[in-house]
Design a protein around this motif. Sequence first.
Motif, mmCIF file in Angstrom:
data_model
loop_
_atom_site.group_PDB
_atom_site.id
_atom_site.type_symbol
_atom_site.label_atom_id
_atom_site.label_comp_id
_atom_site.label_asym_id
_atom_site.label_seq_id
_atom_site.Cartn_x
_atom_site.Cartn_y
_atom_site.Cartn_z
ATOM 1 N N VAL A 144 0.720 -1.163 0.117
ATOM 2 C CA VAL A 144 -0.014 -0.057 0.012
ATOM 3 C C VAL A 144 0.904 1.180 -0.090
ATOM 4 N N ASP A 145 0.188 2.451 -0.270
ATOM 5 C CA ASP A 145 0.906 3.926 -0.386
ATOM 6 C C ASP A 145 0.970 4.291 1.127
ATOM 7 N N LYS A 146 -0.240 4.179 1.944
ATOM 8 C CA LYS A 146 -0.613 4.884 2.970
ATOM 9 C C LYS A 146 -1.065 3.764 3.971
ATOM 10 N N LEU A 147 -0.486 3.724 5.239
ATOM 11 C CA LEU A 147 -0.543 2.652 6.392
ATOM 12 C C LEU A 147 -1.227 3.344 7.475
ATOM 13 N N PHE A 148 -2.234 2.693 7.857
ATOM 14 C CA PHE A 148 -2.949 3.078 9.472
ATOM 15 C C PHE A 148 -2.946 1.948 10.226
ATOM 16 N N LEU A 149 -2.924 2.213 11.487
ATOM 17 C CA LEU A 149 -3.091 1.000 12.279
ATOM 18 C C LEU A 149 -4.137 1.135 13.260
ATOM 19 N N GLY A 150 -4.727 0.048 13.470
ATOM 20 C CA GLY A 150 -5.980 -0.054 14.486
ATOM 21 C C GLY A 150 -5.725 -1.109 15.540
ATOM 22 N N GLY A 151 -5.888 -0.823 16.730
ATOM 23 C CA GLY A 151 -5.528 -1.808 17.943
ATOM 24 C C GLY A 151 -6.670 -1.977 18.753
ATOM 25 N N LEU A 152 -6.933 -3.159 19.293
ATOM 26 C CA LEU A 152 -8.059 -3.282 20.418
ATOM 27 C C LEU A 152 -7.381 -3.643 21.735
ATOM 28 N N SER A 153 -7.595 -2.819 22.759
ATOM 29 C CA SER A 153 -7.142 -3.050 24.035
ATOM 30 C C SER A 153 -5.705 -3.015 24.159
ATOM 31 N N MET A 154 -4.934 -4.229 24.248
ATOM 32 C CA MET A 154 -3.305 -4.162 24.277
ATOM 33 C C MET A 154 -2.869 -4.006 23.018
ATOM 34 N N GLY A 155 -3.719 -4.319 21.823
ATOM 35 C CA GLY A 155 -3.532 -3.975 20.622
ATOM 36 C C GLY A 155 -3.103 -2.519 20.517
ATOM 37 N N ALA A 156 -4.027 -1.785 21.026
ATOM 38 C CA ALA A 156 -3.808 -0.116 20.942
ATOM 39 C C ALA A 156 -2.417 0.212 21.321
ATOM 40 N N LEU A 157 -2.079 -0.346 22.538
ATOM 41 C CA LEU A 157 -0.823 0.132 22.975
ATOM 42 C C LEU A 157 0.468 -0.302 22.040
ATOM 43 N N LEU A 158 0.043 -1.633 21.204
ATOM 44 C CA LEU A 158 1.107 -2.052 20.298
ATOM 45 C C LEU A 158 1.209 -1.044 19.212
ATOM 46 N N ALA A 159 -0.257 -0.474 18.895
ATOM 47 C CA ALA A 159 -0.314 0.495 17.688
ATOM 48 C C ALA A 159 0.662 1.655 18.019
ATOM 49 N N ALA A 172 -6.087 4.228 15.057
ATOM 50 C CA ALA A 172 -7.244 4.063 15.544
ATOM 51 C C ALA A 172 -7.186 3.170 16.820
ATOM 52 N N LEU A 173 -7.381 3.731 17.871
ATOM 53 C CA LEU A 173 -7.161 3.034 19.175
ATOM 54 C C LEU A 173 -8.552 2.708 19.777
ATOM 55 N N TYR A 174 -8.904 1.305 19.781
ATOM 56 C CA TYR A 174 -10.073 0.778 20.344
ATOM 57 C C TYR A 174 -9.728 0.382 21.786
ATOM 58 N N GLY A 175 -10.303 1.062 22.789
ATOM 59 C CA GLY A 175 -10.388 0.286 24.204
ATOM 60 C C GLY A 175 -9.048 0.461 24.887
ATOM 61 N N THR A 176 -8.310 1.340 24.518
ATOM 62 C CA THR A 176 -6.763 1.290 24.877
ATOM 63 C C THR A 176 -6.780 1.123 26.562
ATOM 64 N N THR A 177 -5.914 0.147 26.724
ATOM 65 C CA THR A 177 -5.878 -0.480 28.112
ATOM 66 C C THR A 177 -4.319 -0.277 28.573
ATOM 67 N N PHE A 178 -4.407 0.963 29.479
ATOM 68 C CA PHE A 178 -3.090 1.061 30.439
ATOM 69 C C PHE A 178 -3.156 0.168 31.643
ATOM 70 N N ARG A 179 -4.487 -0.004 32.062
ATOM 71 C CA ARG A 179 -4.659 -0.576 33.382
ATOM 72 C C ARG A 179 -6.074 -1.089 33.420
ATOM 73 N N TYR A 180 -6.175 -2.255 33.818
ATOM 74 C CA TYR A 180 -7.494 -2.888 34.177
ATOM 75 C C TYR A 180 -8.150 -2.286 35.245
ATOM 76 N N ASP A 181 -9.104 -1.303 34.905
ATOM 77 C CA ASP A 181 -9.710 -0.695 36.229
ATOM 78 C C ASP A 181 -11.241 -0.518 35.769
ATOM 79 N N GLY A 182 -11.785 -1.302 35.085
ATOM 80 C CA GLY A 182 -13.203 -1.213 34.551
ATOM 81 C C GLY A 182 -14.214 -1.428 35.790
ATOM 82 N N TRP A 183 -15.514 -1.128 35.713
ATOM 83 C CA TRP A 183 -16.230 -1.474 36.820
ATOM 84 C C TRP A 183 -16.443 -2.976 36.983
ATOM 85 N N ALA A 184 -16.455 -4.129 36.215
ATOM 86 C CA ALA A 184 -16.743 -5.279 36.448
ATOM 87 C C ALA A 184 -15.428 -6.122 36.824
ATOM 88 N N VAL A 185 -14.140 -5.487 36.669
ATOM 89 C CA VAL A 185 -12.914 -6.107 37.164
ATOM 90 C C VAL A 185 -12.940 -6.409 38.562
#
Length: 289
Positions: free
Chosen positions: A81-96, A111-124
């Motif tokens: 490709v000529d232009k590259l974009f990255l999309g990552g989910l959770s830890m994948g966002a950190l890797l992006a 595109a950073l989907y649900g970026t996770t630096f820390r597991y601090d959600g209400w159900a954890v």
Amino acid sequence: MPKQVDYLLPGGRHGVLLIHGLTGTPAEMRFVAKGLNRRGYTVYAMQLAGHCGSVEDLLATGWRDWAASVREAAAKLGAQVDKLFLGGLSMGALLALNYALEQPDSVHGLALYGTTFRYDGWAVPAIAKLSFLLPWVVPLGIGRKRSFTEVFPYGLRDERMRNRIVGAMFGEDSSAAGLPGNPWPSLAELYRLARHVRARLPQIHTPALVVHATEDDVASLRNARVVMDHLAGPSELLELPESYHMVTLDGERERVIEGSAGFFQRVLRGESTQHAGMPLQHLRAVGAD
């Protein structure tokens, strides 16, 4: 050995590399992959090292191996490709984010989907919220054979999708929906990656779309605030009020697809985006209907 389940959807000369999360699988990116491909993008849903196999396969890898997987996949897609974009989910966002840090001239947007630096959600569970201590605990030999098992609602507000994913997760094929638990040593690696990326956010100038569920059950909206407050480059927030952590699979996944495609187009047209330093409450309007 892990089963090879990555997939490439050929399209035009603009490409999107999609990165799944910890213990996850490329299948969790399938709706976004197909949606972006229908809009003309060449999409590669990659597979991280050690994933889609056994717990032992995963434990044989660490965050630097996962980052190397992203570099290899980006090189593979970038050659087409000529232009590259990255999309990552959770830890994948950190890797992006990490890839944008390492190869700033190679990626045009994130595109950073649900970026996770820390597991601090209400159900954890309370004990799991202390998992940020694992980088110091695991080297002492504590918990090497332990894991945190996934808990209800499993990152999904959509009940029908949740039943499908949970059934596959607790089956015998981890390539279908990932492992049902997060091994402590692997979580320790995630937190090492998170610490590495978070400290370097001010060095990242790549435009970013931050997609996060308002009521994320795994990683609270505070994780999105970290990104928005500290990225050096322009950024936008798409906040999802009817989803949980797995935004690429949940009920608002079409908004995720439309938001991502629209953001990539704005980047390609050279249009400016909201600045990272703007107040989060103001940026919520970016994702409004």
